[in-house]
Design an enzyme around this catalytic site. Structure first.
Site, mmCIF file in Angstrom:
data_model
loop_
_atom_site.group_PDB
_atom_site.id
_atom_site.type_symbol
_atom_site.label_atom_id
_atom_site.label_comp_id
_atom_site.label_asym_id
_atom_site.label_seq_id
_atom_site.Cartn_x
_atom_site.Cartn_y
_atom_site.Cartn_z
ATOM 1 N N CYS A 1 36.787 -0.885 -40.079
ATOM 2 C CA CYS A 1 37.182 -2.245 -39.709
ATOM 3 C C CYS A 1 36.279 -3.266 -40.385
ATOM 4 O O CYS A 1 35.054 -3.170 -40.314
ATOM 5 C CB CYS A 1 37.109 -2.393 -38.188
ATOM 6 N N CYS B 1 48.738 -12.723 -33.289
ATOM 7 C CA CYS B 1 47.587 -11.831 -33.141
ATOM 8 C C CYS B 1 46.343 -12.696 -32.927
ATOM 9 O O CYS B 1 46.023 -13.547 -33.749
ATOM 10 C CB CYS B 1 47.475 -10.979 -34.393
ATOM 11 N N GLU C 1 39.934 -15.591 -36.989
ATOM 12 C CA GLU C 1 41.256 -15.431 -37.591
ATOM 13 C C GLU C 1 42.324 -15.230 -36.527
ATOM 14 O O GLU C 1 42.095 -14.571 -35.524
ATOM 15 C CB GLU C 1 41.268 -14.181 -38.475
ATOM 16 N N CYS D 1 33.341 0.011 -35.562
ATOM 17 C CA CYS D 1 34.298 0.987 -36.102
ATOM 18 C C CYS D 1 34.196 1.018 -37.641
ATOM 19 O O CYS D 1 34.170 -0.034 -38.290
ATOM 20 C CB CYS D 1 35.716 0.651 -35.666
ATOM 21 N N CYS E 1 42.392 -7.072 -39.849
ATOM 22 C CA CYS E 1 41.283 -7.590 -39.052
ATOM 23 C C CYS E 1 40.020 -7.896 -39.862
ATOM 24 O O CYS E 1 39.421 -7.025 -40.464
ATOM 25 C CB CYS E 1 40.983 -6.514 -38.008
ATOM 26 N N CYS F 1 32.257 -8.613 -34.060
ATOM 27 C CA CYS F 1 32.495 -7.530 -33.102
ATOM 28 C C CYS F 1 31.292 -6.595 -33.115
ATOM 29 O O CYS F 1 30.663 -6.392 -34.151
ATOM 30 C CB CYS F 1 33.753 -6.750 -33.492
HETATM 31 N N1 SAH Z 1 38.828 -4.174 -30.619
HETATM 32 C C1 SAH Z 1 40.205 -3.982 -30.283
HETATM 33 C C2 SAH Z 1 41.146 -4.999 -30.880
HETATM 34 C C3 SAH Z 1 40.895 -5.461 -32.298
HETATM 35 S S1 SAH Z 1 41.283 -4.296 -33.579
HETATM 36 C C4 SAH Z 1 40.628 -2.568 -30.656
HETATM 37 O O1 SAH Z 1 39.809 -1.829 -31.176
HETATM 38 O O2 SAH Z 1 41.746 -2.186 -30.367
HETATM 39 C C5 SAH Z 1 43.046 -4.190 -33.541
HETATM 40 C C6 SAH Z 1 43.597 -2.963 -34.231
HETATM 41 O O3 SAH Z 1 43.437 -3.083 -35.654
HETATM 42 C C7 SAH Z 1 42.879 -1.696 -33.814
HETATM 43 O O4 SAH Z 1 43.781 -0.664 -33.524
HETATM 44 C C8 SAH Z 1 42.075 -1.377 -35.052
HETATM 45 O O5 SAH Z 1 41.793 -0.033 -35.123
HETATM 46 C C9 SAH Z 1 42.988 -1.852 -36.176
HETATM 47 N N2 SAH Z 1 42.307 -2.024 -37.467
HETATM 48 C C10 SAH Z 1 41.062 -2.501 -37.683
HETATM 49 N N3 SAH Z 1 40.775 -2.493 -39.009
HETATM 50 C C11 SAH Z 1 41.863 -2.003 -39.650
HETATM 51 C C12 SAH Z 1 42.186 -1.765 -41.025
HETATM 52 N N4 SAH Z 1 41.323 -2.027 -42.006
HETATM 53 N N5 SAH Z 1 43.403 -1.245 -41.308
HETATM 54 C C13 SAH Z 1 44.290 -0.996 -40.307
HETATM 55 N N6 SAH Z 1 44.052 -1.212 -39.004
HETATM 56 C C14 SAH Z 1 42.841 -1.700 -38.666
#
Ligand code: SAH
Length: 365
Positions: A135, A121, A108, A132, A350, A128
């Site tokens: 995510c 973006c 994406e 987390c 994401c 990944c």
């Molecule tokens: N792996 C990297 C970049 C990808 S995630 C990182 O962790 O920074 C990019 C951002 O989107 C991160 O800050 C992540 O915490 C946030 N993110 C992921 N899932 C999300 C969600 N469901 N709602 C809001 N932010 C989210």
């Protein structure tokens, strides 16, 4: 060995083909190839101009190259390009691109227009491995790293989706994947993005977001003067271990010490991202601890509304909570912005569009 693994990849998936993608190459590499082919080195810059400036998708289009040389290039290389499998347009102008790679992987990219800028973006991996808890991409696990040409292919694909007169002004590695877990290819992509022979984008317009892979943070900033964003999301190890398990390897103190030690920290401010999860990391104590933790860094905080997805175990903090949290950070003299959720109607967080379109039909448990 490289030959063997290439052969292996092509056996697995005939659509990849064994020809390498010329969009993966840096100028010095292309120059050696050009010289080996008996051509003058300046041809390499000409080819780069076709690839990155004019967006050529075939060698036949490179009209100022000798015909025989064009044929030889075509024999040895392919020009990687990514088709848009699906484009979703939000009422707020956000466009989410689901892109299909050569081997069928979907990734994406999101075009996000805000006042005065249009940000792209970008994804760095298919899936990944960071795990987390909040995510959607983490649910996929890691499928594979993206090649440099695929990282940049998103940019070329996004340009095709721009409105008349619209141009991309900023680039954030906040799509699928952990960019610093794919460092060699990220490095290659950033080289091409920032080079005068490549896309000529100022590194100041590029932000790499990381969950906090400490050793590669140093390397990145030594190699490119880009902006760094660190996904912090918690003020205690107990909570961060739970929602961002990389914290077990690089706990908060280690991560923050590393940020303070970055030479760039003195000149340019690091952004800390903080996804607000109701009842998990959004208390008044959290806000106070965060202000204290980040005070030595003169950091910027970006508070993010959690974008819920089906079966996610978290809920977004209320607007009042987020505003109150921000106010405490301001009182602690931190710059704190709230990232308004964009593209909610198209599941722009994401990994969400991927999840929606690849959801298995009621898998048996
Ligand atoms: N792996 C990297 C970049 C990808 S995630 C990182 O962790 O920074 C990019 C951002 O989107 C991160 O800050 C992540 O915490 C946030 N993110 C992921 N899932 C999300 C969600 N469901 N709602 C809001 N932010 C989210």
């Amino acid at each position: 060995m490289a030959g063997v693994s290439q052969l292996h990849a092509s056996t697995l998936d005939p659509s990849i083909g064994i020809k390498p993608d010329i969009r993966d190459l840096a100028l010095d590499e292309l120059e050696s190839i050009v010289r080996e082919a008996g051509e003058r080195a300046f041809r390499a810059r000409q080819i780069m101009g076709w690839l990155w400036n004019r967006g050529a998708e075939s060698f036949e289009a490179m009209l100022d190259l000798p015909t025989a040389f064009r044929e030889e290039l075509n024999h040895r290389f392919r020009i990687g390009s990514i088709a848009s499998a699906h484009v979703a347009r939000s009422s707020d102008g956000t466009r989410k691109l689901l892109l299909r790679l050569g081997d069928g992987e979907d990734i994406e990219s999101v075009i996000i227009p805000t006042e005065g800028r249009t940000t792209l973006c970008i994804s760095s991996q298919a899936g990944c491995a960071m795990g987390c808890g909040f995510c959607a991409t983490a649910r996929m696990g890691l499928h594979r790293n993206l090649a440099a040409g695929e990282i940049l292919g998103q940019l070329m694909a996004a340009r095709r989706e721009l409105d008349p007169g619209e141009i991309l002004t900023n680039y954030v590695f906040m799509g699928m994947g952990e960019p610093l877990a794919n460092y060699p290819r990220l490095h290659r992509a950033l080289t091409i993005m920032t080079a005068d022979w490549g896309l000529g984008i100022s590194p100041r317009r590029i932000t790499v977001s990381t969950v906090g892979l400490v050793p590669s943070m140093d390397r990145l900033l030594a190699d490119f003067p880009v902006n760094l964003a660190v996904s912090l999301h918690a003020t205690t190890d107990e909570v961060r271990n739970r929602i961002a398990p990389i914290n077990l390897r690089y706990p908060l103190r280690v991560l923050l010490d590393a940020c303070e030690a970055l030479p760039i920290a003195r000149r340019r401010r690091i952004t800390f991202e903080y996804v607000m999860l109701a009842g998990v990391n959004d208390s008044i104590d959290d806000a106070r601890r965060l202000a204290k933790m980040l005070a030595p860094l003169r950091a910027k905080v970006n508070l993010i509304f959690f974008n819920p997805f089906p079966e996610s175990p978290f809920a977004p903090s209320s607007r009042e909570r987020v505003d109150g949290f921000q106010a405490i950070l301001h009182r602690g003299n931190l710059t704190a912005t709230i990232r308004e959720s964009r593209g909610r109607d198209i599941a722009a967080a994401c990994g969400q569009l991927y999840a929606e379109r690849n959801r298995p039909a009621a898998a048996p448990r």
